[in-house]
Design a protein around this motif. Structure first.
Motif, PDB file in Angstrom:
ATOM      1  N   ASN A 104       0.916  -1.660  -0.416  1.00  0.00           N
ATOM      2  CA  ASN A 104      -0.030  -0.037   0.606  1.00  0.00           C
ATOM      3  C   ASN A 104       0.729   1.191  -0.294  1.00  0.00           C
ATOM      4  OD1 ASN A 104      -2.227   0.972   0.245  1.00  0.00           O
ATOM      5  ND2 ASN A 104      -2.727   0.454   1.665  1.00  0.00           N
ATOM      6  N   ASN A 105       0.755   1.491  -1.238  1.00  0.00           N
ATOM      7  CA  ASN A 105       2.440   2.861  -1.605  1.00  0.00           C
ATOM      8  C   ASN A 105       1.661   4.370  -0.663  1.00  0.00           C
ATOM      9  OD1 ASN A 105       4.430   3.665  -1.774  1.00  0.00           O
ATOM     10  ND2 ASN A 105       4.593   3.080  -4.376  1.00  0.00           N
ATOM     11  N   LEU A 106       2.526   4.937  -0.428  1.00  0.00           N
ATOM     12  CA  LEU A 106       2.453   6.514  -0.290  1.00  0.00           C
ATOM     13  C   LEU A 106       2.473   7.775  -0.803  1.00  0.00           C
ATOM     14  CD1 LEU A 106       0.551   7.162   2.426  1.00  0.00           C
ATOM     15  CD2 LEU A 106       2.877   7.752   3.250  1.00  0.00           C
ATOM     16  N   ARG A 257      -0.666  -6.780   9.393  1.00  0.00           N
ATOM     17  CA  ARG A 257      -0.456  -6.267  10.955  1.00  0.00           C
ATOM     18  C   ARG A 257      -0.562  -4.438  10.974  1.00  0.00           C
ATOM     19  NH1 ARG A 257      -0.008 -10.441  14.800  1.00  0.00           N
ATOM     20  NH2 ARG A 257       0.560  -8.343  16.541  1.00  0.00           N
ATOM     21  N   MET A 258       0.794  -3.997   9.553  1.00  0.00           N
ATOM     22  CA  MET A 258       1.534  -3.481  10.334  1.00  0.00           C
ATOM     23  C   MET A 258       0.502  -2.074   9.475  1.00  0.00           C
ATOM     24  SD  MET A 258       4.800  -1.977   8.049  1.00  0.00           S
ATOM     25  CE  MET A 258       6.000  -3.639   8.163  1.00  0.00           C
ATOM     26  N   SER A 259       1.361  -1.385  10.404  1.00  0.00           N
ATOM     27  CA  SER A 259       0.290   0.123  10.744  1.00  0.00           C
ATOM     28  C   SER A 259       0.642   1.293  10.095  1.00  0.00           C
ATOM     29  CB  SER A 259      -0.609   0.353  12.419  1.00  0.00           C
ATOM     30  OG  SER A 259       0.148   2.087  11.666  1.00  0.00           O
ATOM     31  N   SER A 260       0.091   2.426   9.430  1.00  0.00           N
ATOM     32  CA  SER A 260       1.012   2.851   8.780  1.00  0.00           C
ATOM     33  C   SER A 260       1.806   4.336   9.385  1.00  0.00           C
ATOM     34  CB  SER A 260      -0.186   3.711   7.969  1.00  0.00           C
ATOM     35  OG  SER A 260      -1.049   4.446   8.744  1.00  0.00           O
ATOM     36  N   LEU A 261       1.816   3.887  10.814  1.00  0.00           N
ATOM     37  CA  LEU A 261       2.228   4.333  12.213  1.00  0.00           C
ATOM     38  C   LEU A 261       3.440   3.863  11.943  1.00  0.00           C
ATOM     39  CD1 LEU A 261      -0.787   6.255  14.026  1.00  0.00           C
ATOM     40  CD2 LEU A 261       0.443   7.411  12.008  1.00  0.00           C
ATOM     41  N   GLU A 262       3.964   2.376  11.665  1.00  0.00           N
ATOM     42  CA  GLU A 262       4.811   1.852  12.441  1.00  0.00           C
ATOM     43  C   GLU A 262       6.176   2.400  11.511  1.00  0.00           C
ATOM     44  OE1 GLU A 262       6.994  -0.668  13.719  1.00  0.00           O
ATOM     45  OE2 GLU A 262       5.042  -0.796  13.574  1.00  0.00           O
ATOM     46  N   ASP A 269       8.142   5.046   3.064  1.00  0.00           N
ATOM     47  CA  ASP A 269       7.516   5.866   2.882  1.00  0.00           C
ATOM     48  C   ASP A 269       6.212   5.079   1.763  1.00  0.00           C
ATOM     49  OD1 ASP A 269       6.876   7.778   2.212  1.00  0.00           O
ATOM     50  OD2 ASP A 269       8.327   8.554   0.275  1.00  0.00           O
ATOM     51  N   TYR A 270       5.508   4.313   2.683  1.00  0.00           N
ATOM     52  CA  TYR A 270       4.549   3.156   2.299  1.00  0.00           C
ATOM     53  C   TYR A 270       2.810   3.702   3.473  1.00  0.00           C
ATOM     54  CZ  TYR A 270       6.555  -0.761   4.271  1.00  0.00           C
ATOM     55  OH  TYR A 270       6.878  -1.725   4.707  1.00  0.00           O
ATOM     56  N   ALA A 271       1.629   2.628   3.466  1.00  0.00           N
ATOM     57  CA  ALA A 271       0.700   3.244   4.092  1.00  0.00           C
ATOM     58  C   ALA A 271       1.075   1.547   4.778  1.00  0.00           C
ATOM     59  CB  ALA A 271      -0.064   3.603   3.894  1.00  0.00           C
TER      60      ALA A 271
END
Ligand code: ADP
Length: 714
Positions: A104-106, A257-262, A269-271
């Motif tokens: 999930n790219n940012l 499970r990885m959060s975008s805040l991780e 640089d991804y979400a």
């Protein structure tokens, strides 16, 4: 403390400091498209995250450039792979790697799991405003195997008819940044990079976006960044075949499970990660561009063909079956037609051969095309001798008088020219043995189905027998007429004798008178001359009566002469004068002074007039008849024929003979033979004329019309 105890204490102290076992290393190969340093910087935190989440393993990042990926997968020097979708699809097909999550790219703060390519030029490059204008220009992409940095753009360009490999001066910058820089610095006229690069980059503190023009731009709600291509799923995180499913599952769970805040996500640089997306669109793209793994034509077996085209095969088989049935049916029909044709031909030949007349066909070259059996029998030629040969030269070459019969005069050839059927009453054909025979024949044009003349059919008949019969009948008629004349003369003999007696008595008396005159007066010269003149006149009269008689009874040659009918009437009247006198009949001559001469047999016409006149005299001999008048009339008719009428004032026709007047042996007279009218009719018919009874209020009127010349007869 003993040394041994000291060692044990030392060991006890050291044990917690050094792990019992080093966790096995799990290697994650990552496509290093922006350089190894950047790759390690971006992705090592993700590896650390996984190491934390799955402490039994130690995850490390292995940066791989485009060319290093395949050997790494093939040699299994990495366990997981994080590459662009194009490379993934290749590895999936070739090495059976499996995606377990999609990135999930940012992009500019927005999470996106799809991406595309953007094609651009420098904003001040006025030569390229449309995708089509890239043709022939310097075009830079990232790498030949880069999906977002080349292949997507290739597909978009081929949509406008440009193959960048062939139609542009193609080069590769190696990294996205290099491509952007090359275009901005004018080393390339246009370039392509994946979406988000232009938005994310800064060059000399400024966004390159302000200095570029995006070409073939498309719009999508799902993807708010500049793009010129279709959109495809983001990078997949995949496991190699040798990597255990258990480990893969744990990695997948950790990633999802990885959060975008991780911190790992932020460093990268991804979400975060999503469940793996469908990569079929990427397969389709590679297939369309015939790129690996679809660069080799597929092995296409017969079974594949049947599976793929079964409906076409079924249709073709059905069609073949129908064709086979139709062909059999047509073949059967053909055989039936052949049989009917043979039958018809046999019937046709049978009919032709059973006809008594000679029949042959002639083509436009004048050659015989068929020749029936009767024609063979009549001419002595065999069909095979004549078919294909010029019929005129064989059958029709010479006239009766021996002069050549020219083909251009031949009625058969005339038929070709005017398409008119012809009937020739009398002509001459030649046999194979050189003898000739008289024929009557018809020539009828033969036409094809379009009505064009293709030849003619000649039907001919040998008329030798008929001609002989006609000649015999003519002779018989002449004999009969002669006999009738002799008989008439017999009947007229006493009258004639009387007629002759008169001038002879006058001659004798006058001769005696001369003698007496000479004895009495030798100088009576003038009176003697008078008497001698009377003698001369009387003897001439007797002579002419005898002359007439001789002429009448002689047999006439069958040739035609120009005859003056008025004169014939006078001669007949001279012959019958004694009978006229005896019956006390007044003769009226109403003769046309300028009567046309007719071409006729003189004695025969004489005989007709004599018959009619004598019938009239005999009719008026009846004692009941008081007024006895015989009228002879002649008239010119239409300049082509002459009309002769014999009218009497007798009792008219007897009822018993009226209906069969002209039949032989029909008579109402005791001594009559009943041949006069029948012979007269035969004579007039032979002259192409007409003899008829024309009634009459009082007495009878017989008339005949005779053409001036027989060719005038109609
Ligand atoms: P024939 O004089 O020997 O009888 P014809 O053929 O000349 O034979 O005539 C046939 C018959 O036609 C005659 O017997 C007569 O009855 C009738 N006929 C011919 N001419 C006349 C006429 N002018 N008037 C009345 N009857 C006629």
């Amino acid at each position: 403390m003993s040394l041994r105890l000291l060692l044990i204490c030392l060991l006890a102290l050291l044990t917690p400091l050094s792990p019992a076992t080093t966790p096995p290393e799990v290697r994650i190969g990552v496509l290093s498209h922006r350089g190894d340093e950047a790759t390690l910087k971006n992705w090592s935190p993700t590896a650390d995250y996984l190491s934390r989440e799955i402490p039994e393993y130690r995850f490390v990042i292995v940066p791989l450039n485009f060319r290093e990926i395949e050997p790494a997968v093939r040699d299994q020097t990495v366990d997981f792979l994080l590459v662009n979708p194009g490379i993934y699809v290749n590895m999936e097909v070739r090495y059976r790697i499996t995606r377990i999550a999609t990135l999930n790219n940012l992009l500019n703060g927005q999470p996106l799991n799809i991406f595309g390519g953007v094609i651009f030029t420098r904003a001040d490059n006025d030569a390229i405003r449309e995708l089509e204008q890239i043709r022939g220009q310097r075009f830079m992409a990232v790498d030949r195997t880069s999906l977002g940095g080349f292949e997507m753009a290739w597909q978009a360009l081929s949509g406008v008819g440009i193959d960048p490999n062939e139609d542009t001066r193609l080069s590769f910058g190696g990294t996205h940044d290099a491509v952007v820089r090359a275009v901005l610095e004018g080393r390339a006229d246009a370039g392509t990079v994946r979406t988000g690069i232009l938005e994310a980059m800064t060059i000399d503190g400024a966004s390159p976006l302000d200095r570029v023009r995006v070409l073939g731009e498309r719009w999508s709600d799902e993807h708010p960044f500049h793009h010129s291509t279709r959109l495809y799923p983001e990078w997949p995180f995949s496991k190699l075949q040798h990597t255990t499913n258990r480990l893969a599952r744990r990695v997948a769970i950790a990633l999802l499970r990885m959060s975008s805040l991780e911190p790992a996500a932020q460093w990268g640089d991804y979400a975060g990660w999503t469940i793996p997306l469908e990569y079929q669109p990427v397969h389709d793209l590679l297939k369309e561009l015939h790129l690996p793994p679809y660069d080799q034509p597929e092995q296409f077996t017969l079974a594949d063909a049947i599976r793929k085209y079964w409906y076409w095969l079924l249709t073709a088989l059905a069609f073949l079956a129908v064709m086979a049935v139709m062909t059999t049916w047509v073949a059967r029909l053909n055989r039936a037609l052949e049989r009917s044709k043979g039958l018809l031909e046999r019937q046709h030949n049978l009919i032709l051969d059973s006809v008594g007349d000679g029949i042959y066909g002639v083509d436009l070259q004048g050659n015989a095309t068929f020749f029936n059996r009767a024609a063979e029998a009549i001419t002595g030629w065999k069909a095979q001798d004549l078919i294909g040969q010029n019929q005129h030269e064989k059958l029709h070459h010479t006239h009766a008088d021996g002069t050549p019969h020219l083909p251009e005069e031949c009625p058969v050839y005339h038929t070709f020219r005017d398409g008119q059927p012809r009937f020739v009453q009398e002509d001459l054909f030649w046999r194979k043995d050189g003898s000739s025979f008289p024929v009557e024949y018809s020539s009828t044009p033969l036409r094809d189905e379009k009505g064009h003349i293709v030849g003619s059919v000649v039907v001919f008949r040998d008329i030798s027998t008929r001609k002989k019969a006609e000649e015999a009948a003519r002779q018989y008629q002449a004999e009969l007429a002669h006999v009738a004349r002799l008989s008439t003369m017999g009947e007229m003999a006493s009258g004639m004798a009387h007629e002759l007696n008169q001038p002879l008595t006058a001659i004798a008396t006058n001769a005696d008178a001369c003698i007496r005159l000479l004895e009495a007066d030798p100088d009576a010269r003038d009176r003697i001359i008078d008497v001698l003149e009377t003698i001369g006149t009387q003897s001439r009269r007797a002579g002419s009566i005898i002359q007439q008689l001789r002429q009448f009874v002689r047999k006439e040659e069958p040739q035609l002469t120009w005859v003056d009918i008025n004169q014939l009437i006078e001669e007949v009247l001279m012959l019958v004068q004694p009978e006229i006198d005896r019956a006390g009949i007044g003769v009226v001559r109403d003769l046309e002074p300028n009567l046309a001469r007719v071409r006729a047999q003189r004695i025969q016409i004489d005989q007709v007039i004599l018959n009619l006149v004598r019938n009239a005299i005999e009719a008026m001999n009846d004692s009941r008849v008081t007024t006895r008048s015989l009228t002879l009339r002649t008239r010119n008719q239409d300049g082509h024929s002459v009309l002769v009428s014999v009218e009497d004032t007798g009792p008219g026709l007897d009822e018993s003979v009226r209906d069969k007047l002209f039949d032989p042996f029909v008579t109402s007279k005791p001594q009559g033979m009943g041949l006069g009218l029948s012979i007269s009719l035969g004579i007039i018919d032979a002259h192409k004329g007409k003899l008829y009874y024309d009634g009459g209020t009082e007495g009878a009127i017989f008339r005949f019309i005779i053409p001036v010349s027989q060719s005038d007869a109609s």
